[in-house]
Design a protein around this motif. Sequence first.
Motif, short mmCIF file in Angstrom:
data_model
loop_
_atom_site.label_atom_id
_atom_site.label_comp_id
_atom_site.label_asym_id
_atom_site.label_seq_id
_atom_site.Cartn_x
_atom_site.Cartn_y
_atom_site.Cartn_z
N ALA A 262 0.83 -1.21 0.00
CA ALA A 262 0.00 0.00 0.00
C ALA A 262 0.87 1.26 0.00
O ALA A 262 1.99 1.26 0.50
N ASP A 263 0.31 2.32 -0.55
CA ASP A 263 1.07 3.56 -0.60
C ASP A 263 1.04 4.29 0.75
O ASP A 263 0.31 3.91 1.66
N LYS A 264 1.85 5.32 0.83
CA LYS A 264 2.02 6.07 2.07
C LYS A 264 0.70 6.62 2.59
O LYS A 264 0.43 6.57 3.80
N ASN A 265 -0.14 7.13 1.70
CA ASN A 265 -1.41 7.71 2.12
C ASN A 265 -2.33 6.67 2.75
O ASN A 265 -2.95 6.93 3.79
N GLU A 266 -2.43 5.50 2.12
CA GLU A 266 -3.29 4.45 2.67
C GLU A 266 -2.79 3.99 4.04
O GLU A 266 -3.57 3.84 4.97
N LEU A 267 -1.48 3.78 4.14
CA LEU A 267 -0.93 3.37 5.43
C LEU A 267 -1.15 4.46 6.49
O LEU A 267 -1.49 4.15 7.64
N LEU B 114 -3.07 4.06 10.09
CA LEU B 114 -2.43 4.43 11.36
C LEU B 114 -3.23 5.50 12.10
O LEU B 114 -3.42 5.41 13.32
N GLU B 115 -3.71 6.50 11.37
CA GLU B 115 -4.51 7.56 11.99
C GLU B 115 -5.81 7.00 12.58
O GLU B 115 -6.21 7.37 13.68
N SER B 116 -6.47 6.12 11.84
CA SER B 116 -7.73 5.56 12.35
C SER B 116 -7.48 4.70 13.57
O SER B 116 -8.27 4.70 14.52
N LEU B 117 -6.37 3.97 13.57
CA LEU B 117 -6.01 3.19 14.76
C LEU B 117 -5.79 4.11 15.96
O LEU B 117 -6.26 3.84 17.06
N MET B 118 -5.10 5.21 15.74
CA MET B 118 -4.82 6.15 16.83
C MET B 118 -6.12 6.77 17.34
O MET B 118 -6.35 6.81 18.56
N HIS C 282 6.17 8.00 10.14
CA HIS C 282 5.52 7.73 8.85
C HIS C 282 5.36 9.03 8.06
O HIS C 282 5.66 9.07 6.86
N GLU C 283 4.90 10.07 8.72
CA GLU C 283 4.70 11.35 8.04
C GLU C 283 6.01 11.97 7.57
O GLU C 283 6.03 12.73 6.60
N ASN C 284 7.11 11.61 8.22
CA ASN C 284 8.43 12.10 7.82
C ASN C 284 9.08 11.21 6.76
O ASN C 284 10.27 11.38 6.45
N GLY D 155 5.42 1.07 9.40
CA GLY D 155 4.34 0.08 9.42
C GLY D 155 4.69 -1.20 10.15
O GLY D 155 3.91 -1.68 10.97
N GLY D 156 5.87 -1.75 9.87
CA GLY D 156 6.27 -2.99 10.54
C GLY D 156 6.44 -2.80 12.03
O GLY D 156 6.04 -3.64 12.83
N GLU D 157 7.02 -1.68 12.40
CA GLU D 157 7.19 -1.36 13.81
C GLU D 157 5.83 -1.17 14.49
O GLU D 157 5.62 -1.60 15.62
N ALA D 158 4.91 -0.55 13.77
CA ALA D 158 3.56 -0.35 14.30
C ALA D 158 2.86 -1.68 14.52
O ALA D 158 2.22 -1.89 15.54
#
Length: 134
Positions: free
Chosen positions: A39-44, A48-52, A95-97, A102-105
């Motif tokens: 998946a691309d950066k935006n999808e990931l 992540l944002e929805s999880l947070m 991620h934003e930087n 993703g793997g760490e998350a």
Amino acid sequence: MTFWPWSKELEVGIGEIDEQHRWLVDKTNQLHAALEAGADKNELGEILESLMDYTMNHFIVEEDLFLRLGYPESDAHKAEHDQFTSKVMGLIDQHENGEAAGGEALALLKDWLTHHILKVDKAYVEHFRAHGVG
């Protein structure tokens, strides 16, 4: 094969809390699938944002119950919530930087949530039930 299958072991026996935990496990599996699919950066980032967001709302629900029911371990439990929130926010910043997070998350979510649900959350069940919740 599912990255992290839901199991009865993860249930605390309080419907609303179990539903929220299951959502978190499902979303963690969605993150895994997205990573596997490239998946691309935006999808990931959206995952992540929805999880947070959901995690923070889940913590608010628990912490409100702690306050209403006078749970004696609420300060320590809230400190764990705060520590986790800080770690996830750090991963979102990575991620934003443009750094792969993703793997760490995935590792953090699975390890931390498993420990938190099985040990820390299950510790409040008896207190909640004694006060009519459950």
